[in-house]
Every structure is written in structure tokens, then in C-alpha cells.
Design an enzyme around this catalytic site. Structure first.
Site, mmCIF file in Angstrom:
data_model
loop_
_atom_site.group_PDB
_atom_site.id
_atom_site.type_symbol
_atom_site.label_atom_id
_atom_site.label_comp_id
_atom_site.label_asym_id
_atom_site.label_seq_id
_atom_site.Cartn_x
_atom_site.Cartn_y
_atom_site.Cartn_z
ATOM 1 N N TYR A 1 -1.732 -24.058 9.251
ATOM 2 C CA TYR A 1 -1.252 -22.940 8.582
ATOM 3 C C TYR A 1 -3.302 -22.514 7.281
ATOM 4 C CZ TYR A 1 0.281 -23.620 3.859
ATOM 5 O OH TYR A 1 1.151 -23.883 2.597
ATOM 6 N N LYS B 1 1.228 -1.121 0.103
ATOM 7 C CA LYS B 1 0.093 0.120 0.309
ATOM 8 C C LYS B 1 0.954 1.435 -0.250
ATOM 9 C CE LYS B 1 -3.892 2.073 3.006
ATOM 10 N NZ LYS B 1 -3.258 2.730 4.163
#
Ligand code: UDP
Length: 325
Positions: A146, A106
Site C-alpha cells: 500500500y 489528461k
């Protein structure tokens, strides 16, 4: 020249991405904490003026001074053996690490690509798995660290797209294999090849009837690159639909290595998915991509790599430049 930052750049897939983009004339910034990655995977890039390595844990805030056009977030333990050995690091890199990598994208005005996984589908109740399937994941099982981190990562990635207008891509990567996997990686293909080359028993978990669909690294890289430079923002499965049982895989590796190994059946780990096969209609339509390398050819190349690594993978001394973040 574009500047591409790859987290997990010294790992199995990340190191191939670094080499691919360097060979295409791009600038590559490789970030890795070397938990499961290894500098020997990127040693051939040392001295290249377009390659820079930062040793950093992306689960903590990190910054780079250089301009960045693309952030590829590949940092994470990815073998079930590794993410069960490092459960908290796995949860952190998939959640906090994704947040930091998104924040970096960003601030730099970069495109972001998340390395997601077929594990978001868990032990799937539909077959093959298409992207609109929401999955069947046990959040508190051994694989939850995970699977849930990657699911959270996908949610965060699309939130950055919707809230901040960030250009994002999500690759759902199915079982991938090839050179630069570690001998002690713990996943089926490196385990079986390592065992076969040493004429040791091939450890098949359960009765070996569970299925997987294995894709060769070169095909994956092609798919990732096409997705990165596409204008599509939702998840895309990248995998090879050629499905086989784990027992068939073990027998094929014995055949291709000419090994004397016998098959030894071991207990099936908890929550081990019974089937897995990607539906790649979306990748075909949107990216014009499909895999080209069949399992025999891909395994032969991988076996050659593992032969070179025998008996033990030597740590290569490297005078690679360690940049400071
Ligand atoms: N597997 C096996 N023996 C091994 C390692 C893995 O039978 O030594 C099985 C495992 O139980 C799973 C499949 O092979 O059913 C693929 O496992 P892998 O760890 O490669 O990846 P997964 O797809 O489970 O994340």
C-alpha cells in the site's frame, strides 16, 4: 454543472464524495470494481439522472464517453487487513490505476486529485508529520504494498504535472472513520464498534500504546473539496491532529456504546506505526481548512450507523443503472 469522475466511488470515502457532489448539483461518474466497495453505499443515488455507475477495474485501461472536468482517484483497498488480503491488486491500483486515471484526466483536460495517505510516512521518525518529511517505509514489509504504491502514485502525479502541465492535487489522508465503513473492514474503529455492540472482546493489538489521530468523514470531505478547487499542486495533509492511544480509543468506544466487552490484547502486527499525527499547518494556511468534529461526536454518529447494520449488513437489491465503459 461540472462532471466529476470518482474511482472507488462505491467505497467508504468515494461514496460520500459521490453523494456530496450530487447534492451540490454536479454530474458524478462513479467507477468501481466492487472489490472492497459496495453498491449499497450508493444505492440512494439510483435513478438520479446526474449519477452514472461503471463497474470497471481502473488498473486496466478504461474510457468514458462523457466529458469529465475532475478525476478523483480513490480506488484502493485501504484497510491493512484488505491490502494484505489483496496485495497485488493494491500495488496495481496504486500504480497502474493511478496511471490510467491520470491518462484519463489528461485526455479529458480534467483536474486530477490523488487520494494519498499518511502511510507514505511509514513508521515515522518525526512527530507530528509535516508534508516535507520523506517518511520511513519498509518497502518489503506487509504494509509496503500500500505504502509504496501510494508513494509511486504521488511521484507519477507530480510527473504528469511537471511534464504535461496537468492540474493535480494530492491529499495525504490520515485515519478517517464514519458511516459506510464495513463491519468487517478490519480497521480499529469499525472493529472496535462492531465488537462492542456484540459484547465481544475488543481486540487491541500490542499493548495499545501506539497512537493514531482519527478524523471524521465530514471534515475530510470538506478538506478534499477545498483542495480540489484550490490552485495548490503539492501534497496536503488532511486529518485531525487530536492524537490518542489505541487503548484509549478502545475504552472510549466501550464507554460510548455502554458495552460489556473486555479488552483482549493481541500480537502487534509487523511494521505497525508507533505514532501518527498530522501537522495541518499547510491545510490551514492554503485551504483555510481545519477539522470541526471531535472524536466523541464522530464516534456517536458512527455507532448509530453500525447499530442500524446489526446483526449482519444486508445486501440491498438495487436496480441501479450499470453503464458500460
Ligand atoms: N488495531 C487494533 N485492533 C484492531 C485493529 C487495529 O489494535 O482490531 C490497531 C492497529 O494495530 C493500529 C491501530 O489500531 O495500531 C490503527 O489501525 P487501523 O487498521 O485502523 O489503521 P492503520 O492506522 O494502522 O493503517
Amino acid at each position: 454543472m461540472r462532471s466529476i469522475l470518482i474511482t472507488g466511488g462505491a467505497g467508504f470515502i468515494g461514496s460520500h464524495l459521490c453523494k456530496r457532489f450530487i447534492s451540490k448539483g454536479e454530474q458524478v461518474i462513479c467507477v468501481d470494481n466492487l472489490l472492497t466497495g459496495n453498491m449499497s453505499n450508493v444505492a440512494t443515488l439510483e435513478g438520479n439522472a446526474r449519477f452514472r455507475f461503471y463497474q470497471a477495474d481502473v488498473s486496466k485501461h478504461f474510457e468514458v464517453k462523457e466529458p469529465v472536468n475532475y478525476v478523483l482517484h480513490f480506488a484502493s483497498p485501504a484497510s491493512p487487513a484488505d491490502y494484505q488480503k489483496y496485495p497485488i491488486q493494491t500495488l496495481k491500483v496504486g500504480s497502474l490505476g493511478t496511471h490510467n486515471a491520470l491518462g484519463l484526466a489528461k485526455v479529458k483536460g480534467a483536474t486530477f486529485l490523488l487520494a494519498s495517505t499518511s502511510e507514505v510516512y511509514g513508521d515515522p521518525l518525526i512527530h507530528p508529520q509535516h508534508e516535507d518529511y520523506w517518511g520511513n517505509v519498509n518497502p518489503i514489509g506487509p504494509r509496503g504494498v500500500y505504502d509504496e504504491a501510494k508513494r509511486f502514485g504521488e511521484a507519477l502525479t507530480l510527473a504528469y504535472h511537471r511534464s504535461h502541465g496537468l492540474d493535480v492535487k494530492i491529499a495525504r489522508i490520515f485515519n478517517t472513520y464514519g458511516p459506510n465503513m464495513r463491519q468487517n473492514d478490519g480497521r480499529a474503529i469499525p472493529n472496535f464498534i462492531d465488537q462492542a455492540l456484540k459484547n465481544k472482546p475488543i481486540t487491541v493489538f500490542g499493548n495499545g500504546s501506539q497512537t493514531r489521530s482519527f478524523g471524521y468523514i465530514d471534515d475530510l470531505l470538506e478538506g478534499i473539496e477545498k483542495l480540489l478547487f484550490s490552485s495548490y499542486n503539492e501534497p496536503v495533509n488532511i486529518g485531525n491532529p487530536d492524537e490518542m492511544t489505541v487503548l484509549e480509543l478502545a475504552k472510549l468506544i466501550i464507554e460510548l456504546t455502554g458495552s460489556k466487552s473486555k479488552i483482549e490484547f493481541k500480537e502487534l502486527p509487523r511494521d505497525d506505526p508507533k505514532v501518527r499525527q498530522p501537522d495541518i499547518k499547510r491545510a490551514k494556511e492554503i485551504l483555510g481548512w481545519e477539522p470541526k468534529v471531535n472524536i466523541r461526536n464522530g464516534l456517536l454518529k458512527t455507532i448509530e450507523y453500525f447499530k442500524k447494520m446489526l446483526p449482519e449488513r444486508k445486501e440491498r437489491k438495487s436496480n441501479i443503472h450499470y453503464g458500460r465503459s
